[in-house]
Each structure stands twice: as structure tokens, then as C-alpha cells.
Enzyme design. Structure first.
Site, PDB file in Angstrom:
ATOM      1  N   TRP A 114      61.707 -56.106   8.672  1.00  0.00           N
ATOM      2  CA  TRP A 114      60.277 -55.778   8.944  1.00  0.00           C
ATOM      3  C   TRP A 114      59.581 -57.241   8.544  1.00  0.00           C
ATOM      4  O   TRP A 114      58.520 -57.709   8.325  1.00  0.00           O
ATOM      5  CB  TRP A 114      60.023 -55.363   7.536  1.00  0.00           C
ATOM      6  CG  TRP A 114      60.756 -54.075   7.300  1.00  0.00           C
ATOM      7  CD1 TRP A 114      61.259 -53.016   8.400  1.00  0.00           C
ATOM      8  CD2 TRP A 114      60.202 -53.283   6.244  1.00  0.00           C
ATOM      9  NE1 TRP A 114      61.168 -51.920   7.898  1.00  0.00           N
ATOM     10  CE2 TRP A 114      60.550 -52.035   6.035  1.00  0.00           C
ATOM     11  CE3 TRP A 114      59.579 -53.278   4.675  1.00  0.00           C
ATOM     12  CZ2 TRP A 114      60.376 -50.467   5.274  1.00  0.00           C
ATOM     13  CZ3 TRP A 114      58.862 -52.017   3.856  1.00  0.00           C
ATOM     14  CH2 TRP A 114      59.833 -51.046   4.790  1.00  0.00           C
ATOM     15  N   GLU A 141      62.502 -67.269  14.605  1.00  0.00           N
ATOM     16  CA  GLU A 141      61.947 -67.272  14.038  1.00  0.00           C
ATOM     17  C   GLU A 141      62.234 -67.907  13.057  1.00  0.00           C
ATOM     18  O   GLU A 141      60.918 -68.987  12.409  1.00  0.00           O
ATOM     19  CB  GLU A 141      61.288 -66.305  13.476  1.00  0.00           C
ATOM     20  CG  GLU A 141      60.392 -65.106  14.848  1.00  0.00           C
ATOM     21  CD  GLU A 141      60.631 -63.962  13.943  1.00  0.00           C
ATOM     22  OE1 GLU A 141      59.722 -62.884  13.341  1.00  0.00           O
ATOM     23  OE2 GLU A 141      59.544 -63.278  16.017  1.00  0.00           O
ATOM     24  N   GLY A 157      62.516 -55.193  15.460  1.00  0.00           N
ATOM     25  CA  GLY A 157      61.634 -55.571  14.258  1.00  0.00           C
ATOM     26  C   GLY A 157      60.193 -54.509  14.220  1.00  0.00           C
ATOM     27  O   GLY A 157      60.241 -54.064  13.709  1.00  0.00           O
ATOM     28  N   GLY A 158      59.340 -54.791  15.463  1.00  0.00           N
ATOM     29  CA  GLY A 158      57.959 -54.045  15.327  1.00  0.00           C
ATOM     30  C   GLY A 158      58.394 -52.220  14.793  1.00  0.00           C
ATOM     31  O   GLY A 158      57.516 -51.914  14.270  1.00  0.00           O
ATOM     32  N   GLY A 207      59.145 -59.232  20.301  1.00  0.00           N
ATOM     33  CA  GLY A 207      57.727 -58.844  20.307  1.00  0.00           C
ATOM     34  C   GLY A 207      56.658 -59.240  21.420  1.00  0.00           C
ATOM     35  O   GLY A 207      55.630 -58.833  21.276  1.00  0.00           O
ATOM     36  N   GLU A 228      69.139 -61.969  20.937  1.00  0.00           N
ATOM     37  CA  GLU A 228      67.799 -61.324  20.858  1.00  0.00           C
ATOM     38  C   GLU A 228      67.059 -62.296  21.763  1.00  0.00           C
ATOM     39  O   GLU A 228      66.893 -63.845  21.543  1.00  0.00           O
ATOM     40  CB  GLU A 228      67.056 -61.627  19.409  1.00  0.00           C
ATOM     41  CG  GLU A 228      67.639 -60.541  18.421  1.00  0.00           C
ATOM     42  CD  GLU A 228      66.450 -60.012  17.584  1.00  0.00           C
ATOM     43  OE1 GLU A 228      66.386 -58.922  17.489  1.00  0.00           O
ATOM     44  OE2 GLU A 228      66.782 -61.291  16.952  1.00  0.00           O
TER      45      GLU A 228
HETATM   46  P1  PGA Z   1      60.903 -56.597  18.556  1.00  0.00           P
HETATM   47  O1  PGA Z   1      60.849 -58.309  17.173  1.00  0.00           O
HETATM   48  O2  PGA Z   1      61.869 -54.942  17.927  1.00  0.00           O
HETATM   49  O3  PGA Z   1      59.625 -56.474  17.163  1.00  0.00           O
HETATM   50  O4  PGA Z   1      60.853 -56.969  19.572  1.00  0.00           O
HETATM   51  C1  PGA Z   1      62.815 -58.133  16.887  1.00  0.00           C
HETATM   52  C2  PGA Z   1      63.379 -58.770  15.682  1.00  0.00           C
HETATM   53  O5  PGA Z   1      62.970 -59.746  16.497  1.00  0.00           O
HETATM   54  O6  PGA Z   1      63.963 -58.555  16.014  1.00  0.00           O
END
Ligand code: PGA
Length: 247
Positions: free
Chosen positions: A9, A94, A228-229, A168, A162
Site C-alpha cells: 500500500w 523507493e 503496488g497501485g 508505477g 522490481e
Molecule cells: P506498482 O508498484 O504496482 O504501483 O507499479 C509496485 C511496487 O512498487 O511494489
């Protein structure tokens, strides 16, 4: 291998967002894959209570490498295990970028997580620039060798590949690029962990959604997804988990 679908999240979710977890319980009732939701720290305790009696489990998005001490604002792996969290995401790009986390720090955190009884989801992945230069596999190889703890097994460790440029953005590597990377990751895991390297699940992450999940889950060595999203809405996330069960 039993697939794992993990929802990250990130810095999203208020107390009212618990409704999404409640809905997810209904939508994923008898799932044949493992499903973990990783809300922000503020919601973890409530989320653990919410999923009791269901097949959902709860994870955190980071932990500190020390058990306790003078670390203002940090949360230890022991604290997470104490409230009933099962997983912790470590080394997300991130955090690597915004908090300067390097492989050595990720390794220390993974060791702490395993000692506390948590399953770590260790994230690796190359930037766009590194891929364009043909260095993607080398970069991920180095990250893995420096951040996977000795003695890890499929019961304690999950790897999430990833690509930073796919997070994103709506961009996803080609099937060939994903299979090539996941095969390379599997090889490093086997070299580092011996036969236990076979049982470590390798997730793909980066713009996974209901519409592309099934195709991704059919790829060799793709044992689930870090989402993620698309994990923020229960119906979309449930559709991703459904794809894991049908592919
Ligand atoms: P995303 O993010 O599915 O929004 O691309 C994945 C993540 O950062 O774990």
C-alpha cells in the site's frame, strides 16, 4: 510452487481503508495462493485483527535492523512480529532512493527479520539507465549476493524483482526479459543457498494489474507478484489473486 501475491500500500490508507481489507476477505475466501497485504505502520495492528480467521496475512513495508534502542521513528522486526505481522518488505527501490538504503543495510534488516520470525520480501531491480546499458542482470546479481542472508530458505525469504522503471509507470518488461532475469535470480539463489534456493519464491513487481497478471504468472520462475497501485482497491487486487490461481 504455491504462489504469493503481496499488496504494497506504500504511504496510502487511513482508518477508513480497513473496508478494503474487509472486502478482500470476502473476495479471496478460499484462495489457493498465499495473499499478504502490507499497509502502512499506522494500520498494521488493526489489519492483523481484521484478517483473523481468514486466509489473508499482514506484512509491513520496512523494519529497523536493531531489536530496540535509540532510533527515533523506527520500528523493529520484533515489534512487527509482536503484533502478528508475518512478512516485511525490505530494500524497496523507493527506500533505497529516498532513505539511502544499500545492500548491506538490507542484509542486516533481513537477518533481523528472520531472527524475529518474519518472512522478508527482499526487493531488487535495475534502473532504466542500467537496463539500457545492458547491465540489468549484473546489477541484480550484485544486489542479491550482498543482501540475501546465509541460511535463508523458502520459509524465511521471498525475492521481488522490481525493475525501477516499471514501478508505477504502466511499463512492464517483455516476457523474455522477465524470464531471463528470474532464471538468473534462481541461479544465484541456488549458488548461495543450495537446494533451499529452489524453494524461495521469486515475485515480479512493477505495474502488475488484473489485466496483465495471468500472462505474467504463466512465465517460468514467476512465483507471484508484488503489487503496488493495483492493491489499493480490493476488487482489483482480488482479480490479481484470482489470476494466480487460474494460471
Ligand atoms: P506498482 O508498484 O504496482 O504501483 O507499479 C509496485 C511496487 O512498487 O511494489
Amino acid at each position: 510452487m504455491r504462489k504469493l501475491i503481496a499488496g504494497n500500500w506504500k504511504m496510502n490508507g487511513l482508518v477508513s481503508s480497513q473496508a478494503e481489507i474487509e472486502a478482500l476477505k470476502g473476495l479471496t475466501g478460499s484462495a489457493t495462493c498465499d495473499i499478504v497485504v502490507c499497509p502502512p505502520f499506522t494500520l498494521l495492528d488493526r489489519a492483523v485483527e481484521r484478517v483473523k480467521g481468514s486466509s489473508l496475512t499482514i506484512g509491513a513495508q520496512d523494519c529497523h535492523a536493531q531489536q530496540s534502542g535509540a532510533h527515533t521513528g523506527d520500528i523493529s522486526a520484533e515489534m512487527l512480529a509482536d503484533i502478528g505481522a508475518h512478512y516485511v518488505i525490505l530494500g524497496h527501490s523507493e527506500r533505497r532512493v529516498a532513505h539511502g538504503e544499500d545492500d548491506a543495510m538490507v542484509l542486516e534488516k533481513a537477518v533481523a527479520a528472520h531472527q524475529a520470525g518474519l518472512i522478508s520480501i527482499v526487493c531488487v531491480g535495475e534502473t532504466r539507465h542500467e537496463r539500457d546499458e545492458g547491465r540489468a542482470i549484473k546489477v541484480v546479481d550484485k544486489q542479491l549476493r550482498a543482501s540475501v542472508p546465509e541460511g535463508a530458505t523458502g520459509q524465511t525469504l521471498v525475492i521481488a524483482y522490481e525493475p525501477v522503471w516499471a514501478i508505477g509507470t504502466g511499463l512492464v518488461p517483455t516476457n523474455e526479459q522477465i524470464e531471463e532475469m528470474h532464471a538468473a535470480i534462481r541461479q544465484v539463489l541456488q549458488e548461495r543457498l543450495g537446494s533451499d534456493g529452489h524453494s524461495v519464491r521469486i515475485l515480479y513487481g512493477g505495474s502488475v494489474k488484473a489485466s496483465n497478471a495471468e500472462a505474467l504468472f504463466r512465465l517460468r520462475n514467476v512465483d507471484g507478484a508484488l503489487v503496488g497501485g493495483a492493491s489499493l482497491k480490493a476488487s482489483e487486487f482480488a482479480a490479481v489473486t484470482l489470476a494466480a490461481q487460474t494460471s
